[in-house]
Design an enzyme around this catalytic site. Structure first.
Site, PDB file in Angstrom:
ATOM      1  CG  HIS A   1      -0.419   0.037   2.531  1.00  0.00           C
ATOM      2  ND1 HIS A   1      -0.020   1.194   3.144  1.00  0.00           N
ATOM      3  CD2 HIS A   1      -0.177  -0.949   3.430  1.00  0.00           C
ATOM      4  CE1 HIS A   1       0.426   0.920   4.354  1.00  0.00           C
ATOM      5  NE2 HIS A   1       0.361  -0.385   4.554  1.00  0.00           N
TER       6      HIS A   1
ATOM      7  CG  ASP B   1      -2.822   4.084   2.642  1.00  0.00           C
ATOM      8  OD1 ASP B   1      -2.356   3.027   2.170  1.00  0.00           O
ATOM      9  OD2 ASP B   1      -3.730   4.094   3.502  1.00  0.00           O
TER      10      ASP B   1
ATOM     11  CG  ASP C   1       2.463   0.267   7.968  1.00  0.00           C
ATOM     12  OD1 ASP C   1       2.211  -0.345   6.922  1.00  0.00           O
ATOM     13  OD2 ASP C   1       1.601   0.543   8.826  1.00  0.00           O
TER      14      ASP C   1
ATOM     15  CD  GLU D   1      -3.174  -1.558   5.244  1.00  0.00           C
ATOM     16  OE1 GLU D   1      -3.332  -2.583   5.903  1.00  0.00           O
ATOM     17  OE2 GLU D   1      -2.722  -0.514   5.755  1.00  0.00           O
ATOM     18  CD  GLU D   2      -1.696   2.057   7.575  1.00  0.00           C
ATOM     19  OE1 GLU D   2      -2.441   1.591   8.453  1.00  0.00           O
ATOM     20  OE2 GLU D   2      -0.504   1.756   7.454  1.00  0.00           O
TER      21      GLU D   2
ATOM     22  CD  GLU E   1       0.911  -3.870   5.640  1.00  0.00           C
ATOM     23  OE1 GLU E   1       1.679  -3.264   6.438  1.00  0.00           O
ATOM     24  OE2 GLU E   1      -0.107  -3.355   5.149  1.00  0.00           O
TER      25      GLU E   1
HETATM   26 ZN   LIG Z   1       0.755  -1.238   6.385  1.00  0.00          ZN
END
Ligand SMILES: [Zn+2]
Length: 420
Positions: A106, A108, A138, A170-171, A198
């Protein structure tokens, strides 16, 4: 940098439960330095402030241009309002239908608002073998290493394709990737493996809990607080429901079912937000609260939801309606992230072990996009550089050694996809 509030790196693996022996990765000094290309790409990606509430299009444009300079076409799958986008691209696999490998990440990041950072969060700072910046763990470092290795991928001309799948939002509930997965499913994309990068400290993760959350709005009836017998108190009805959720949480804690490979080893129940009432001398009209179940693969969140709803209908609604017929409960699903439950003997696990040199697998307590990929039949593991312990915190960092290990994994993947 030392002595001005930076925490030392946490012990690895606190939040990753591992089955089997630990791999001895990271001890080979020759492996500990990532390439200049990976470092530069991390720096570049961190510089895009892609906090989930904002657009990620500047980053996506950059990636699309970069890929196109290497002769790779990108497919852009935008959000409904066009402010954000997923990017999907394929390297190799030409002339054959061989199923490839999806590298998923991801783009974001979580906000830095109110966090006491010692550096500018969107400018990387490298000190003592660590790279600081929002999204380093992350999970922009994984995305960056994938991109930095694109020239190698192109040169290797892999007969089995390598797909890059980069998502948004995603977050905030794994929202963006769902649109991308829909497109891939409609196209009938087959893949032998999906690796969601991740942060697992490069461990092969085969499972995580699922999460489902709801917002409950309680509609009461206002009256003067001297005349409580005429009103229906929405705050009190909400409180009784929250207390029931808490009793369900205790029940899981004390009676299971348990799966010791997870931390905590049971389904957890949690209320995180509550709002209600206007002032003390008014019986409140309205109260709303948000709650979630983080469930083991064997526990059905819909059955748990039915239980709480049934409790309100049996224990609370009759008394409320006896006073005022228009009172009651309204429920709205907020998000659902399915759990990941990949079998130990799935070929994707064998691949993950071969690529990382690990002989163990683990499970993690946090949700990822992996469950969504698995849900549509793609064999999926989570494996990426960095530690979840650094994620979402001020002074987020990643160790250079982790970046180097990620590079080594992807180089092995390129070799494998090119061979045979
Ligand atoms: Zn993540």
């Amino acid at each position: 940098m030392r002595g001005i509030g930076f925490r030392p790196p946490a012990e690895p693996g606190i939040l990753t439960k591992i089955n089997g022996n630990q791999p001895a990765i990271g001890t080979d000094r020759s492996m500990t330095q990532p390439s200049a290309a990976s470092r530069a790409m991390i720096e570049r990606l961190i510089a895009f402030d892609t906090t989930s509430r904002d657009s990620n299009l500047a980053l996506i444009d950059f990636v699309r241009d970069y890929l196109s300079r290497h002769g790779i076409a990108s497919e852009i799958v935008p959000s409904e309002d066009g402010r954000k986008a997923n990017l999907f691209a394929t390297v190799g696999g030409k002339g054959g239908e061989a199923p490839g490998v999806i590298l998923s990440g991801h783009t974001d990041v979580v906000p830095v608002d109110g966090q006491p950072w010692d550096t500018e969060p969107f400018t990387v700072v490298e000190r003592d073998g660590l790279i600081y910046g929002r999204g380093t763990s992350d999970m922009k470092s994984f995305v960056a290493v994938c991109l930095a290795l694109v020239p190698d991928m192109v040169k290797a001309r892999p007969r089995q394709p390598i797909h890059l799948a980069f998502s948004y939002d995603e977050e905030v509930g794994c929202l963006g990737v769902r649109r991308l997965i829909d497109v891939l499913v409609k196209r009938g994309l087959k893949a032998q493996a999906c690796i969601v990068g991740e942060p697992t400290e490069m461990r092969v993760v085969v499972g995580h809990k699922g999460k489902k959350s709801w917002r409950c709005t309680v509609h009461g009836h206002e009256s003067h607080s001297a005349l409580t017998h005429l009103g229906v108190n929405a705050v009190e009805a909400a409180a009784e429901t929250v207390a029931k959720l808490k009793s369900m949480a205790r029940h899981f804690r004390d009676n299971g079912p348990y799966d010791e490979t997870y931390e905590p080893p049971y389904t957890s129940v949690h209320t995180g937000v509550i709002r209600g009432g206007t002032q003390l001398n008014i019986v409140p009209l309205r109260c709303e609260f948000d709650f979630e179940f983080r469930h083991l693969p064997g526990d059905d969140p819909d059955a748990l939801f039915a239980e709480i709803k049934e409790f309100t209908e049996r224990e609370l609604v009759p008394e409320m309606r006896a006073k005022q017929p228009k009172t009651g409960f309204e429920w709205r699903e907020l998000s659902h992230i399915p759990g990941l439950n990949t079998s130990e003997d799935d070929p994707v696990v064998t691949l993950g072990k071969a690529l990382t040199g690990a002989n163990a697998t683990g499970k993690v307590p946090f949700g990822t996009e992996a469950g969504l990929f698995q849900q549509v039949g793609l064999p999926t593991i989570v494996c990426g550089p960095g530690s979840i312990e650094q994620a979402h915190k001020p002074n987020e960092f990643i160790a250079l050694d982790q970046v180097a290990q990620c590079e080594a994994m992807l180089r092995r993947l390129i070799q494998r996809m090119a061979a045979s």
